[in-house]
Motif scaffolding. Sequence first.
Motif, PDB file in Angstrom:
ATOM      1  N   LEU A  98       0.842  -1.198   0.000  1.00 55.20           N
ATOM      2  CA  LEU A  98       0.000   0.000   0.000  1.00 55.20           C
ATOM      3  C   LEU A  98       0.873   1.243   0.000  1.00 55.20           C
ATOM      4  O   LEU A  98       1.795   1.372   0.817  1.00 55.20           O
ATOM      5  CB  LEU A  98      -0.905   0.014   1.234  1.00 55.20           C
ATOM      6  CG  LEU A  98      -1.725   1.288   1.469  1.00 55.20           C
ATOM      7  CD1 LEU A  98      -2.729   1.515   0.341  1.00 55.20           C
ATOM      8  CD2 LEU A  98      -2.428   1.232   2.827  1.00 55.20           C
ATOM      9  N   ILE A  99       0.563   2.165  -0.900  1.00 58.27           N
ATOM     10  CA  ILE A  99       1.170   3.495  -0.920  1.00 58.27           C
ATOM     11  C   ILE A  99       0.051   4.484  -0.593  1.00 58.27           C
ATOM     12  O   ILE A  99      -0.953   4.551  -1.314  1.00 58.27           O
ATOM     13  CB  ILE A  99       1.793   3.805  -2.291  1.00 58.27           C
ATOM     14  CG1 ILE A  99       2.874   2.771  -2.626  1.00 58.27           C
ATOM     15  CG2 ILE A  99       2.369   5.218  -2.320  1.00 58.27           C
ATOM     16  CD1 ILE A  99       3.316   2.796  -4.079  1.00 58.27           C
ATOM     17  N   TYR A 145       3.130  -1.011   4.018  1.00 57.39           N
ATOM     18  CA  TYR A 145       2.684   0.336   3.644  1.00 57.39           C
ATOM     19  C   TYR A 145       3.868   1.294   3.531  1.00 57.39           C
ATOM     20  O   TYR A 145       4.930   1.112   4.143  1.00 57.39           O
ATOM     21  CB  TYR A 145       1.698   0.875   4.683  1.00 57.39           C
ATOM     22  CG  TYR A 145       2.309   1.107   6.051  1.00 57.39           C
ATOM     23  CD1 TYR A 145       3.031   2.273   6.330  1.00 57.39           C
ATOM     24  CD2 TYR A 145       2.192   0.162   7.066  1.00 57.39           C
ATOM     25  CE1 TYR A 145       3.613   2.480   7.568  1.00 57.39           C
ATOM     26  CE2 TYR A 145       2.775   0.357   8.313  1.00 57.39           C
ATOM     27  CZ  TYR A 145       3.483   1.522   8.549  1.00 57.39           C
ATOM     28  OH  TYR A 145       4.075   1.720   9.775  1.00 57.39           O
ATOM     29  N   THR A 146       3.657   2.350   2.746  1.00 57.62           N
ATOM     30  CA  THR A 146       4.469   3.554   2.784  1.00 57.62           C
ATOM     31  C   THR A 146       3.498   4.723   2.851  1.00 57.62           C
ATOM     32  O   THR A 146       2.600   4.846   2.004  1.00 57.62           O
ATOM     33  CB  THR A 146       5.352   3.721   1.540  1.00 57.62           C
ATOM     34  OG1 THR A 146       6.164   2.562   1.369  1.00 57.62           O
ATOM     35  CG2 THR A 146       6.239   4.954   1.658  1.00 57.62           C
ATOM     36  N   ILE A 147       3.636   5.558   3.867  1.00 53.34           N
ATOM     37  CA  ILE A 147       2.836   6.773   3.986  1.00 53.34           C
ATOM     38  C   ILE A 147       3.680   7.941   3.478  1.00 53.34           C
ATOM     39  O   ILE A 147       4.842   8.098   3.866  1.00 53.34           O
ATOM     40  CB  ILE A 147       2.400   7.014   5.446  1.00 53.34           C
ATOM     41  CG1 ILE A 147       1.463   5.885   5.911  1.00 53.34           C
ATOM     42  CG2 ILE A 147       1.718   8.376   5.595  1.00 53.34           C
ATOM     43  CD1 ILE A 147       1.118   5.938   7.384  1.00 53.34           C
ATOM     44  N   VAL A 184       5.887   8.218  -6.128  1.00 51.85           N
ATOM     45  CA  VAL A 184       4.931   7.110  -6.152  1.00 51.85           C
ATOM     46  C   VAL A 184       5.332   6.090  -7.218  1.00 51.85           C
ATOM     47  O   VAL A 184       5.343   4.880  -6.969  1.00 51.85           O
ATOM     48  CB  VAL A 184       3.499   7.636  -6.409  1.00 51.85           C
ATOM     49  CG1 VAL A 184       2.551   6.482  -6.746  1.00 51.85           C
ATOM     50  CG2 VAL A 184       2.989   8.401  -5.198  1.00 51.85           C
ATOM     51  N   VAL A 185       5.669   6.559  -8.394  1.00 52.84           N
ATOM     52  CA  VAL A 185       6.067   5.655  -9.483  1.00 52.84           C
ATOM     53  C   VAL A 185       7.330   4.885  -9.103  1.00 52.84           C
ATOM     54  O   VAL A 185       7.432   3.678  -9.351  1.00 52.84           O
ATOM     55  CB  VAL A 185       6.265   6.443 -10.796  1.00 52.84           C
ATOM     56  CG1 VAL A 185       6.875   5.541 -11.874  1.00 52.84           C
ATOM     57  CG2 VAL A 185       4.929   6.998 -11.277  1.00 52.84           C
ATOM     58  N   LYS A 186       8.277   5.557  -8.484  1.00 55.44           N
ATOM     59  CA  LYS A 186       9.508   4.878  -8.051  1.00 55.44           C
ATOM     60  C   LYS A 186       9.183   3.766  -7.053  1.00 55.44           C
ATOM     61  O   LYS A 186       9.789   2.678  -7.094  1.00 55.44           O
ATOM     62  CB  LYS A 186      10.479   5.876  -7.418  1.00 55.44           C
ATOM     63  CG  LYS A 186      11.012   6.944  -8.359  1.00 55.44           C
ATOM     64  CD  LYS A 186      11.887   6.360  -9.453  1.00 55.44           C
ATOM     65  CE  LYS A 186      12.645   7.427 -10.234  1.00 55.44           C
ATOM     66  NZ  LYS A 186      11.770   8.364 -10.967  1.00 55.44           N
ATOM     67  N   LEU A 187       8.243   4.009  -6.144  1.00 56.18           N
ATOM     68  CA  LEU A 187       7.853   2.980  -5.174  1.00 56.18           C
ATOM     69  C   LEU A 187       7.165   1.803  -5.867  1.00 56.18           C
ATOM     70  O   LEU A 187       7.376   0.655  -5.483  1.00 56.18           O
ATOM     71  CB  LEU A 187       6.926   3.578  -4.118  1.00 56.18           C
ATOM     72  CG  LEU A 187       7.571   4.547  -3.125  1.00 56.18           C
ATOM     73  CD1 LEU A 187       6.506   5.173  -2.239  1.00 56.18           C
ATOM     74  CD2 LEU A 187       8.616   3.840  -2.276  1.00 56.18           C
ATOM     75  N   HIS A 194      11.193   1.327   1.295  1.00 53.36           N
ATOM     76  CA  HIS A 194      10.458   2.219   2.202  1.00 53.36           C
ATOM     77  C   HIS A 194       9.219   1.565   2.813  1.00 53.36           C
ATOM     78  O   HIS A 194       8.226   2.245   3.085  1.00 53.36           O
ATOM     79  CB  HIS A 194      10.076   3.516   1.488  1.00 53.36           C
ATOM     80  CG  HIS A 194      11.251   4.316   1.012  1.00 53.36           C
ATOM     81  ND1 HIS A 194      12.176   4.864   1.875  1.00 53.36           N
ATOM     82  CD2 HIS A 194      11.665   4.631  -0.243  1.00 53.36           C
ATOM     83  CE1 HIS A 194      13.112   5.503   1.179  1.00 53.36           C
ATOM     84  NE2 HIS A 194      12.830   5.375  -0.106  1.00 53.36           N
ATOM     85  N   ILE A 195       9.275   0.254   3.043  1.00 49.01           N
ATOM     86  CA  ILE A 195       8.162  -0.431   3.690  1.00 49.01           C
ATOM     87  C   ILE A 195       8.137  -0.072   5.176  1.00 49.01           C
ATOM     88  O   ILE A 195       9.170   0.004   5.832  1.00 49.01           O
ATOM     89  CB  ILE A 195       8.273  -1.954   3.482  1.00 49.01           C
ATOM     90  CG1 ILE A 195       7.981  -2.290   2.008  1.00 49.01           C
ATOM     91  CG2 ILE A 195       7.329  -2.718   4.394  1.00 49.01           C
ATOM     92  CD1 ILE A 195       8.181  -3.741   1.669  1.00 49.01           C
TER      93      ILE A 195
END
Length: 214
Positions: A98-99, A145-147, A184-187, A194-195
């Motif tokens: 989840l982003i 997740y990454t917030i 966002v695209v990089k994630l 970055h979890i």
Amino acid sequence: MTNVLILGAHGKIAQLATAQLLQDTDAHLNLFLRDASRLSMTDANREQVTDGDAASQADLEKAMQGQDVVYANLGGGNIKAQAQAVVAAMDVVGVKRLIWISTLGIYDEVPGAFGRWNHEQLDPSHYIETYRAAADVIEASDLDYTIIRPAWLSNKSLVSYELTQKGEAFKGTEVSRASIADFVVKLIQNPSEHIHESLGVNQPNTDGDKPSFY
């Protein structure tokens, strides 16, 4: 090939991310929003548009079938309820990544005069506490997740940003929507990065009492 569900796909950042994903990746995109007629597809072979309510667990479960990543670009006074529905649906369907787009200030992490100005701008509508409640739901989940906590958003075409971790003082005052979309695209391209992190995102060297466009 990665299957990506984009919640709140009509949002400005989401549309920038969609365009970049189509250009830079081979991802298949499920564009989820209320009133799907507001959005048109660029590539029918790689996109589908889904009409649904992000506070409806049933709508979300249906949209999440076969997805690898959920990118949530949501907002509104019911953001906590949306976070609860997203987490519950992901648990049922078995999607883990989840982003989640949030906002700056939810941990009282913005220092100095800018922090006071930010709080004065956002607090009267309880914006900060509402988004903090949603972030708490995400952080209490077992999702990967990454917030993302952006600074005040501009429409500059510039892509330039730096990150701060939860527990660190927020840097800068502003960042472009294009920068957030790029991150966002990089994630999505590197889903193991970055979890379990909540990241402030700002344009370097934009410190001050308020964003330059105020």
